[in-house]
Design a protein around this motif. Structure first.
Motif, PDB file in Angstrom:
ATOM      1  N   PHE A   1       7.041  -0.041  34.624  1.00 15.37           N
ATOM      2  CA  PHE A   1       6.291  -0.556  33.539  1.00 15.37           C
ATOM      3  C   PHE A   1       6.790  -0.388  32.278  1.00 15.37           C
ATOM      4  O   PHE A   1       6.211   0.175  31.361  1.00 15.37           O
ATOM      5  CB  PHE A   1       4.797  -0.301  33.674  1.00 15.37           C
ATOM      6  CG  PHE A   1       4.065  -0.887  34.865  1.00 15.37           C
ATOM      7  CD1 PHE A   1       3.841  -2.266  35.098  1.00 15.37           C
ATOM      8  CD2 PHE A   1       3.943   0.051  35.737  1.00 15.37           C
ATOM      9  CE1 PHE A   1       3.284  -2.453  36.366  1.00 15.37           C
ATOM     10  CE2 PHE A   1       3.341  -0.333  37.064  1.00 15.37           C
ATOM     11  CZ  PHE A   1       3.054  -1.610  37.287  1.00 15.37           C
ATOM     12  N   LEU A   2       8.233  -0.509  31.925  1.00 14.74           N
ATOM     13  CA  LEU A   2       9.023  -0.167  30.809  1.00 14.74           C
ATOM     14  C   LEU A   2       8.968  -1.244  29.851  1.00 14.74           C
ATOM     15  O   LEU A   2       9.331  -2.531  30.031  1.00 14.74           O
ATOM     16  CB  LEU A   2      10.481   0.230  31.159  1.00 14.74           C
ATOM     17  CG  LEU A   2      10.628   1.411  32.208  1.00 14.74           C
ATOM     18  CD1 LEU A   2      11.941   1.489  32.650  1.00 14.74           C
ATOM     19  CD2 LEU A   2       9.980   2.759  31.605  1.00 14.74           C
ATOM     20  N   PHE A   3       8.504  -0.838  28.699  1.00 12.64           N
ATOM     21  CA  PHE A   3       8.492  -1.824  27.342  1.00 12.64           C
ATOM     22  C   PHE A   3       9.451  -1.444  26.375  1.00 12.64           C
ATOM     23  O   PHE A   3       9.629  -2.088  25.482  1.00 12.64           O
ATOM     24  CB  PHE A   3       7.049  -1.814  26.948  1.00 12.64           C
ATOM     25  CG  PHE A   3       6.039  -2.490  27.729  1.00 12.64           C
ATOM     26  CD1 PHE A   3       6.079  -4.067  27.712  1.00 12.64           C
ATOM     27  CD2 PHE A   3       5.278  -1.895  28.330  1.00 12.64           C
ATOM     28  CE1 PHE A   3       5.135  -4.810  28.376  1.00 12.64           C
ATOM     29  CE2 PHE A   3       4.352  -2.541  29.268  1.00 12.64           C
ATOM     30  CZ  PHE A   3       4.416  -4.067  29.434  1.00 12.64           C
ATOM     31  N   ALA A   4      10.344  -0.431  26.755  1.00 15.74           N
ATOM     32  CA  ALA A   4      11.577  -0.075  25.909  1.00 15.74           C
ATOM     33  C   ALA A   4      12.453  -1.366  25.915  1.00 15.74           C
ATOM     34  O   ALA A   4      12.597  -2.005  27.034  1.00 15.74           O
ATOM     35  CB  ALA A   4      12.294   0.915  26.372  1.00 15.74           C
TER      36      ALA A   4
ATOM     37  N   GLU B   1      15.785  -7.419  21.668  1.00 11.97           N
ATOM     38  CA  GLU B   1      14.638  -6.920  21.264  1.00 11.97           C
ATOM     39  C   GLU B   1      13.480  -7.231  22.643  1.00 11.97           C
ATOM     40  O   GLU B   1      12.429  -7.062  22.465  1.00 11.97           O
ATOM     41  CB  GLU B   1      13.982  -7.698  20.073  1.00 11.97           C
ATOM     42  CG  GLU B   1      14.888  -7.532  18.904  1.00 11.97           C
ATOM     43  CD  GLU B   1      14.669  -6.029  18.499  1.00 11.97           C
ATOM     44  OE1 GLU B   1      13.372  -5.471  18.584  1.00 11.97           O
ATOM     45  OE2 GLU B   1      15.748  -5.563  17.947  1.00 11.97           O
ATOM     46  N   ILE B   2      14.151  -7.818  23.562  1.00 11.21           N
ATOM     47  CA  ILE B   2      13.402  -8.111  24.679  1.00 11.21           C
ATOM     48  C   ILE B   2      13.131  -6.773  25.689  1.00 11.21           C
ATOM     49  O   ILE B   2      13.863  -5.944  25.906  1.00 11.21           O
ATOM     50  CB  ILE B   2      14.318  -8.974  25.747  1.00 11.21           C
ATOM     51  CG1 ILE B   2      14.743 -10.331  25.071  1.00 11.21           C
ATOM     52  CG2 ILE B   2      13.354  -9.342  27.055  1.00 11.21           C
ATOM     53  CD1 ILE B   2      15.749 -10.967  25.786  1.00 11.21           C
ATOM     54  N   PRO B   3      11.752  -6.665  25.905  1.00 12.46           N
ATOM     55  CA  PRO B   3      11.456  -5.180  26.764  1.00 12.46           C
ATOM     56  C   PRO B   3      11.728  -5.499  27.980  1.00 12.46           C
ATOM     57  O   PRO B   3      12.072  -6.564  28.466  1.00 12.46           O
ATOM     58  CB  PRO B   3       9.830  -5.511  26.711  1.00 12.46           C
ATOM     59  CG  PRO B   3       9.504  -6.196  25.405  1.00 12.46           C
ATOM     60  CD  PRO B   3      10.728  -7.326  25.156  1.00 12.46           C
ATOM     61  N   ALA B   4      12.480  -4.437  28.455  1.00 17.38           N
ATOM     62  CA  ALA B   4      12.835  -4.317  30.036  1.00 17.38           C
ATOM     63  C   ALA B   4      12.037  -5.092  31.128  1.00 17.38           C
ATOM     64  O   ALA B   4      12.264  -5.829  31.791  1.00 17.38           O
ATOM     65  CB  ALA B   4      13.099  -2.897  30.400  1.00 17.38           C
TER      66      ALA B   4
ATOM     67  N   LEU C   1      20.367  -5.770  36.197  1.00 15.16           N
ATOM     68  CA  LEU C   1      20.562  -5.865  34.594  1.00 15.16           C
ATOM     69  C   LEU C   1      20.843  -4.848  34.045  1.00 15.16           C
ATOM     70  O   LEU C   1      20.425  -3.508  33.908  1.00 15.16           O
ATOM     71  CB  LEU C   1      18.868  -6.137  34.091  1.00 15.16           C
ATOM     72  CG  LEU C   1      18.409  -7.405  34.370  1.00 15.16           C
ATOM     73  CD1 LEU C   1      16.935  -7.506  33.796  1.00 15.16           C
ATOM     74  CD2 LEU C   1      18.985  -8.612  34.147  1.00 15.16           C
ATOM     75  N   PRO C   2      21.974  -5.055  33.246  1.00 12.78           N
ATOM     76  CA  PRO C   2      22.722  -3.847  32.524  1.00 12.78           C
ATOM     77  C   PRO C   2      21.906  -3.249  31.459  1.00 12.78           C
ATOM     78  O   PRO C   2      21.311  -4.043  30.783  1.00 12.78           O
ATOM     79  CB  PRO C   2      23.957  -4.261  32.249  1.00 12.78           C
ATOM     80  CG  PRO C   2      23.796  -5.566  31.930  1.00 12.78           C
ATOM     81  CD  PRO C   2      22.807  -6.192  32.890  1.00 12.78           C
ATOM     82  N   GLY C   3      21.684  -1.975  31.567  1.00 21.52           N
ATOM     83  CA  GLY C   3      21.130  -1.392  30.544  1.00 21.52           C
ATOM     84  C   GLY C   3      19.299  -0.894  30.777  1.00 21.52           C
ATOM     85  O   GLY C   3      18.684  -0.402  30.045  1.00 21.52           O
ATOM     86  N   VAL C   4      19.080  -1.569  31.653  1.00 28.16           N
ATOM     87  CA  VAL C   4      17.636  -1.216  32.180  1.00 28.16           C
ATOM     88  C   VAL C   4      17.567   0.271  32.781  1.00 28.16           C
ATOM     89  O   VAL C   4      18.159   0.542  33.303  1.00 28.16           O
ATOM     90  CB  VAL C   4      17.035  -2.185  33.254  1.00 28.16           C
ATOM     91  CG1 VAL C   4      15.565  -1.842  33.876  1.00 28.16           C
ATOM     92  CG2 VAL C   4      17.069  -3.573  32.855  1.00 28.16           C
ATOM     93  N   PRO C   5      16.532   0.879  31.956  1.00 27.84           N
ATOM     94  CA  PRO C   5      16.661   2.182  32.344  1.00 27.84           C
ATOM     95  C   PRO C   5      15.993   2.636  33.829  1.00 27.84           C
ATOM     96  O   PRO C   5      15.353   1.850  34.306  1.00 27.84           O
ATOM     97  CB  PRO C   5      15.222   2.948  31.385  1.00 27.84           C
ATOM     98  CG  PRO C   5      15.099   1.670  30.158  1.00 27.84           C
ATOM     99  CD  PRO C   5      15.569   0.487  30.731  1.00 27.84           C
TER     100      PRO C   5
END
Length: 135
Positions: free
Chosen positions: A30-33, A39-42, A87-91
């Motif tokens: 549930f990451l919104f970073a 600017e798209i949340p993960a 997806l690259p960059g998703v924590p």
């Protein structure tokens, strides 16, 4: 739409449980970073990928009748999303592949489960034991 719902209900909930209860994955879900460079949340990006994957899964379930729908969904999620849907960059994506295969397999199973009431598999009439009555 069903694939996006399955991301929230099955994929992210599985991440949350695996993180909170067993500490197997580094992120709790549930990451919104925002994704790096956007600017798209993960979570929203994952829901978009889940929706596209759900559309593809619904086509696969309609054409392939060799496997049961839930097994086909779990396999497609475990191997399809794990190998091609990163997806690259998703924590948290630095976790080992087998952890993502479990979580993504849950997404595929959940998507196939949510597709069942919609009868998108098709061809159910061909499995009936007796032919329909003609009047």
């Amino acid at each position: 739409m069903v694939g996006a719902i399955a991301i929230v209900v099955f994929h992210q909930a599985s991440l949350f449980v695996l993180h909170q209860a067993f500490r197997l994955v580094p992120e709790r879900g549930f990451l919104f970073a925002p994704l790096p460079g956007t600017e798209i949340p993960a979570l929203y990006a994952l829901m978009l990928v889940g929706a596209l994957g759900g559309a593809f899964l619904s086509l696969i379930l309609r054409w392939v009748h060799a496997l049961p729908d839930l097994l086909c969904g779990a396999l497609l999620g475990a191997f399809g999303l794990t190998l091609f849907g990163r997806l690259p960059g998703v924590p948290g994506f630095e976790a080992p592949w087998w952890q993502w295969a479990i979580v993504n397999g849950g997404w595929g199973w959940g998507t196939a489960f949510l597709l069942r009431p919609l009868a998108l598999r098709g061809g159910e009439a061909r499995y009936q034991r007796e032919p329909p009555a003609v009047h």
